[in-house]
Write an enzyme that holds these catalytic residues in place. Structure first.
Site, PDB file in Angstrom:
ATOM      1  N   ASP A   1      39.928  42.029  50.621  1.00 39.45           N
ATOM      2  CA  ASP A   1      39.121  42.768  49.655  1.00 39.45           C
ATOM      3  C   ASP A   1      39.390  42.138  48.285  1.00 39.45           C
ATOM      4  O   ASP A   1      40.415  42.405  47.656  1.00 39.45           O
ATOM      5  CB  ASP A   1      39.523  44.247  49.685  1.00 39.45           C
ATOM      6  CG  ASP A   1      38.878  45.040  48.568  1.00 39.45           C
ATOM      7  OD1 ASP A   1      38.112  44.455  47.773  1.00 39.45           O
ATOM      8  OD2 ASP A   1      39.151  46.251  48.470  1.00 39.45           O
TER       9      ASP A   1
ATOM     10  N   LYS B   1      31.703  43.785  38.974  1.00 45.08           N
ATOM     11  CA  LYS B   1      33.062  43.653  38.413  1.00 45.08           C
ATOM     12  C   LYS B   1      33.300  42.232  37.915  1.00 45.08           C
ATOM     13  O   LYS B   1      34.371  41.894  37.442  1.00 45.08           O
ATOM     14  CB  LYS B   1      34.106  44.018  39.469  1.00 45.08           C
ATOM     15  CG  LYS B   1      34.057  45.499  39.895  1.00 45.08           C
ATOM     16  CD  LYS B   1      35.163  45.800  40.869  1.00 45.08           C
ATOM     17  CE  LYS B   1      34.974  47.103  41.619  1.00 45.08           C
ATOM     18  NZ  LYS B   1      35.160  48.310  40.818  1.00 45.08           N
TER      19      LYS B   1
HETATM   20  C1  LIG Z   1      40.174  46.994  45.251  1.00 49.85           C
HETATM   21  C2  LIG Z   1      38.771  47.495  45.347  1.00 49.85           C
HETATM   22  N1  LIG Z   1      38.100  47.363  46.483  1.00 49.85           N
HETATM   23  C3  LIG Z   1      36.840  47.776  46.638  1.00 49.85           C
HETATM   24  C4  LIG Z   1      36.177  48.386  45.597  1.00 49.85           C
HETATM   25  C5  LIG Z   1      34.782  48.862  45.798  1.00 49.85           C
HETATM   26  O1  LIG Z   1      33.897  48.125  45.018  1.00 49.85           O
HETATM   27  P1  LIG Z   1      32.357  48.569  44.927  1.00 49.85           P
HETATM   28  O2  LIG Z   1      32.354  49.994  44.516  1.00 49.85           O
HETATM   29  O3  LIG Z   1      31.791  47.646  43.904  1.00 49.85           O
HETATM   30  O4  LIG Z   1      31.778  48.352  46.279  1.00 49.85           O
HETATM   31  C6  LIG Z   1      36.828  48.569  44.388  1.00 49.85           C
HETATM   32  C7  LIG Z   1      36.168  49.274  43.271  1.00 49.85           C
HETATM   33  O5  LIG Z   1      36.769  49.704  42.327  1.00 49.85           O
HETATM   34  C8  LIG Z   1      38.157  48.108  44.250  1.00 49.85           C
HETATM   35  O6  LIG Z   1      38.825  48.257  43.110  1.00 49.85           O
END
Ligand SMILES: Cc1ncc(COP(=O)(O)O)c(C=O)c1O
Length: 406
Positions: free
Chosen positions: A200, A226
């Site tokens: 991730d 992000k």
């Molecule tokens: C470590 C991590 N993984 C996954 C996500 C999920 O990202 P998204 O909401 O853009 O799909 C986030 C969002 O803050 C995150 O910080």
């Protein structure tokens, strides 16, 4: 090339505004970050000049939209050093990427009593899809513990492997603690057990160079929003061989080769996983964001944000009764902290009144809060346009919090 990060701030129009009448100090970059003018312009340009559906039209407009959309796939391939452009699947974000792997790869390859390994520091996006899958196929989750510093317990990790381990799913960097995990080593270990690894990368991709071939990860997911790109777009990278072994995740237009009521055959990878009309403007905007980042250099961005992290760590540590949660040796520009006897939400409210946008809460990582026996933390997270003045403003704001709650 020496980059003047101070001048880059002017590329982000939103940052010129005020928050509650004070100059905006934006320190919530882990949640989402602001967009440079070139990305905003690219989206506007697309709708003004190029809007048409992709992969279908035989007319010039549609060909142009398709070309621009597919150009981003190639940009991403180079950006993360994937072997093939077709290993890049467009999804809505990191969350959808993980759900896609869980539902497509997991449901095909996992069975009763198989094990999926995740860690205590995962975002809910890298927990819940695996829990759902585990319920569906009768598999179990195994949780890699973390140390008091907020690092992966590598001894425990190695001991968790069994013959039933079918997947490791691990954050490259933690959104709640800032920890950068030793994923290259974790992947190497998993592969000695023939276990694939999903990384991730939501909190790592925007802050450091990522080379998926060097890491040898099997899947890597991240979100455009992000990484200075638009919302609603993300990427699932998967090794060709694994993607080829996976059935579609959703059915619809564009993901088929032929459809009859008797039998449907599916399109090739990656289109098999991209059912329906995607966020074409978003993909194109993301390509422009990546070109912007490439121009600055991910190494330069990483170095700038490390300077901010060091400065902020030193300044915040000097505040009496402030405790930093997560003191791993290797971190991205994220600082989680608590102040004695003041609830994080109250801190957030006072800082907001001073123009400072931070995050207060569990950061969609409730098991991390449980690990440290906290209901919530305050989190300041940095992006390429932040500077030491932003951190000084945060420190002044926190002194005001202490004055109010004394
Ligand atoms: C470590 C991590 N993984 C996954 C996500 C999920 O990202 P998204 O909401 O853009 O799909 C986030 C969002 O803050 C995150 O910080």
């Amino acid at each position: 090339m020496k980059i003047d990060f101070k001048t880059l701030r002017a590329d982000f129009p939103l940052l010129k505004q005020t928050n509650r009448g004070k100059p905006l100090v934006y320190l919530d970059n882990s949640a989402t970050n602001q967009k440079p003018r070139c990305v905003i312009d690219a989206i506007s340009h697309y709708y003004t000049h190029d809007n048409a559906n992709i992969h279908r039209g035989v007319y010039e407009l549609s060909e142009r939209a398709t070309r621009e959309y597919e150009k981003t796939r190639v940009t991403i391939k180079s950006f993360i050093n994937a072997k093939h452009a077709h290993e890049i699947v467009f999804v809505r974000g990191a969350t959808e990427g993980i759900n896609l792997v869980a539902q497509s790869y997991g449901r095909t390859h996992f069975k009763v009593l198989d094990e999926i390994m995740i860690s205590t520091m995962e975002h809910h996006s890298n927990i819940v899809p695996w829990q759902m899958l585990a319920d569906q196929v009768g598999a179990n989750l195994r949780i890699i513990p973390i140390t008091d510093d907020g690092e992966i317990d590598m001894d425990a990790y190695q001991k968790l492997f069994t013959e039933r381990t079918k997947m490791v799913a691990i954050a490259h960097a933690s959104n709640a603690l800032g920890t950068v995990n030793p994923i290259k080593e974790m992947i190497r270990i998993a592969h000695t057990h023939d276990v694939p690894v999903l990384v991730d990368g939501a909190q790592a991709f925007p802050h450091m160079p990522v080379d998926v071939q060097d890491l040898d990860c099997d899947f890597y997911v991240f979100s455009s929003h992000k990484a200075y790109g638009p919302t609603g777009i993300g990427v699932l990278y998967g090794k060709e061989k694994l993607l080829e072994s996976m059935p579609p995740y959703q059915g619809g237009g564009d993901m088929i080769e032929s459809v009859t009521f008797a039998k449907t055959t599916y399109n090739k990878v990656p289109f098999r996983f991209e059912a329906g009309t995607p966020d074409i403007a978003g993909v194109i905007g993301f390509g422009v964001a990546l070109a912007y980042l490439k121009n600055i250099g991910m190494d330069n961005i990483a170095a700038h944000e490390q300077e901010l992290l060091n400065y902020a760590t030193q300044k915040l540590s000097a505040i009496p009764e402030l405790k930093i949660i997560g003191v791993a040796k290797n971190k991205v520009g994220v600082i989680s902290f608590v102040l004695k006897d003041v609830h994080p939400h109250d801190i957030g409210t006072v800082l907001d009144a001073h123009g400072i946008a931070i995050r207060a809460g569990h950061h969609c990582a409730m098991p991390v809060m449980e690990r440290f026996q906290l209901p919530a933390t305050v989190r300041a997270s940095f992006g390429l346009y932040n500077n030491t003045a932003d951190i000084d403003a945060l420190v002044t704001g926190l002194q005001e919090v202490q004055r109010i709650f004394k």
